[in-house]
Design a protein around this motif. Structure first.
Motif, short mmCIF file in Angstrom:
data_model
loop_
_atom_site.label_atom_id
_atom_site.label_comp_id
_atom_site.label_asym_id
_atom_site.label_seq_id
_atom_site.Cartn_x
_atom_site.Cartn_y
_atom_site.Cartn_z
N TYR A 1 -0.72 3.92 10.38
CA TYR A 1 0.49 3.17 10.71
C TYR A 1 1.43 3.15 9.51
CZ TYR A 1 -1.78 1.59 14.98
OH TYR A 1 -2.39 1.54 16.20
N ALA A 2 2.73 3.28 9.78
CA ALA A 2 3.74 3.28 8.73
C ALA A 2 4.83 2.26 9.06
CB ALA A 2 4.36 4.67 8.58
N LEU A 3 5.48 1.74 8.02
CA LEU A 3 6.60 0.83 8.24
C LEU A 3 7.69 1.54 9.03
CD1 LEU A 3 6.83 -0.82 4.70
CD2 LEU A 3 5.80 -1.79 6.77
N GLY A 4 8.30 0.83 9.98
CA GLY A 4 9.25 1.46 10.89
C GLY A 4 10.69 1.32 10.46
N PRO A 5 11.57 2.12 11.05
CA PRO A 5 12.99 2.16 10.64
C PRO A 5 13.76 0.89 10.92
CG PRO A 5 12.61 3.51 12.61
CD PRO A 5 11.26 3.11 12.11
N ARG A 6 13.33 0.06 11.88
CA ARG A 6 14.08 -1.17 12.15
C ARG A 6 14.04 -2.13 10.97
NH1 ARG A 6 13.87 -4.03 17.88
NH2 ARG A 6 15.70 -4.98 16.91
N LEU A 7 13.04 -1.98 10.08
CA LEU A 7 12.97 -2.84 8.91
C LEU A 7 14.12 -2.57 7.93
CD1 LEU A 7 9.13 -2.70 8.23
CD2 LEU A 7 10.42 -4.69 9.02
N VAL B 1 4.67 -2.04 16.73
CA VAL B 1 5.11 -0.69 17.11
C VAL B 1 6.11 -0.77 18.26
CG1 VAL B 1 4.36 1.48 18.16
CG2 VAL B 1 3.05 0.52 16.27
N ALA B 2 5.81 -1.60 19.26
CA ALA B 2 6.69 -1.73 20.41
C ALA B 2 8.07 -2.26 20.00
CB ALA B 2 6.06 -2.67 21.44
N GLN C 1 3.40 4.56 14.61
CA GLN C 1 2.10 5.20 14.46
C GLN C 1 2.29 6.67 14.18
OE1 GLN C 1 -0.69 4.76 17.72
NE2 GLN C 1 -2.43 4.92 16.33
N GLN C 2 1.66 7.14 13.11
CA GLN C 2 1.77 8.52 12.68
C GLN C 2 0.84 9.42 13.49
OE1 GLN C 2 4.43 8.05 11.08
NE2 GLN C 2 3.99 8.57 8.93
N PRO C 3 1.09 10.74 13.47
CA PRO C 3 0.21 11.67 14.17
C PRO C 3 -1.25 11.59 13.71
CG PRO C 3 2.26 12.76 13.61
CD PRO C 3 2.30 11.43 12.93
N ASN C 4 -1.45 11.18 12.44
CA ASN C 4 -2.82 11.06 11.93
C ASN C 4 -3.47 9.73 12.29
OD1 ASN C 4 -1.46 9.29 10.27
ND2 ASN C 4 -1.89 10.40 8.36
N ARG C 5 -2.81 8.95 13.17
CA ARG C 5 -3.30 7.67 13.68
C ARG C 5 -3.12 6.52 12.70
NH1 ARG C 5 -3.41 7.74 18.81
NH2 ARG C 5 -4.97 6.07 18.90
N ALA D 1 0.81 -1.22 0.00
CA ALA D 1 0.00 0.00 0.00
C ALA D 1 0.84 1.27 0.00
CB ALA D 1 -0.94 0.00 1.21
N GLY D 2 2.16 1.12 -0.11
CA GLY D 2 3.02 2.30 -0.14
C GLY D 2 3.68 2.60 1.19
N GLY D 3 3.47 1.75 2.18
CA GLY D 3 4.16 1.91 3.45
C GLY D 3 3.35 2.52 4.57
N GLU D 4 2.16 3.05 4.26
CA GLU D 4 1.34 3.67 5.30
C GLU D 4 -0.12 3.33 5.08
OE1 GLU D 4 2.09 7.81 6.34
OE2 GLU D 4 -0.09 8.12 6.49
#
Length: 271
Positions: A80-86, A67-68, A74-78, A39-42
């Motif tokens: 979810y986006a792929l995280g940097p650890r990936l 997320v943990a 989780q973005q400010p708009n609620r 879906a483009g990451g978010e």
């Protein structure tokens, strides 16, 4: 919902954890990550629920865990986006993919005499992950890790030919189509026509489009866990139209064997 992987099992196929020997929550978490990437990451929870068929409470619980761990944020708009650890995982996997590919690229060099490469489509760019050089004194060299725009390369064309035209147009709009040589295709309509020709032929050609005097032939690796292509490149005087008819079947054969190797986690021997 197990994730779609190199086994080619379609998303949405209900397979119990007992039958696969896996852990259902882990399979579901990876399926959600892959859906986010598609879906483009978010994405939002409702989109994930609609696509996966999982109830919202289940998705919410899985996303909280991801997320943990840092694999999702989780973005400010609620949403979810792929995280940097990936990123670290992806970089490590790309290095291993290059390692697994090298014996097959060496087979290409042995059969064709030309430099062999493997490249991936990473976002809007092509990144070279493996290379085995030709034994000729006059040979092509591309640094592993180099990133280029896909429209002027054989591997890039091969990879884009597998995408819907709308996605290709959007990518070209983002990157532009700068000319590397006077042979580079710089008009979207002409480039889409070239991709249609590639789909019909089953291989892509970079004919002096990235570098004057260099010709490249490329094919995709079928059923690769990530979009990948292999190629040979050499002086235009050696990689001629006549040589193309002999080289392309070799490329397809090596790509198929590499596909089998990747589906077995690199365990399949080079034949």
């Amino acid at each position: 919902m197990p994730c779609t992987g190199i086994t080619g099992r379609p998303r949405g196929a209900q397979v119990s954890a007992d039958r696969t020997g896996g852990v259902q929550s882990l399979e579901r978490a990876f399926d959600l990550l892959e859906r986010m990437a598609d879906a483009g990451g978010e994405v939002g929870l409702s989109e994930l629920s609609a696509g996966s068929g999982l109830p919202l409470p289940t998705i919410h619980r899985l996303m909280r865990t991801l997320v943990a761990c840092g694999y999702v944020r989780q973005q400010p708009n609620r949403r979810y986006a792929l995280g940097p650890r990936l990123i670290r995982l992806g970089e490590g996997a790309a290095r291993l993919l290059g390692t697994w590919a090298r014996p097959y690229l060496a087979e290409l060099v042995e059969a064709t005499g030309e430099t062999a490469n493997m490249a991936l489509l990473d976002g809007d760019e092509v990144v070279y992950v493996a290379q085995v050089p030709s034994r000729h004194s006059m040979r092509m060299f591309t640094e592993v890790g180099r990133r280029v725009l896909p429209h002027s390369t054989g591997v890039g064309k091969a990879l884009l030919a597998s995408l819907p035209p709308g996605e290709v147009r959007a990518l070209l709009a983002r990157t532009g189509m700068p000319a590397a040589t006077d042979r580079t295709i710089t008009e979207p309509d002409a480039f889409l026509a070239e991709l249609e020709r590639i789909r019909e032929l089953g291989y892509a050609v970079d004919d002096n489009e990235q570098e004057v005097g260099v010709r490249c032939l490329a094919v995709t690796v079928p059923d690769s866990p990530t979009a990948a292509a292999i190629s040979i490149s050499g002086p235009a005087g050696r990689v001629t139209e006549g040589a193309t008819d002999k080289i392309v079947p070799v490329l397809h054969g090596v790509a198929q064997r590499l596909s089998v190797a990747l589906s077995n986690n690199g365990a399949a021997p080079v034949s």
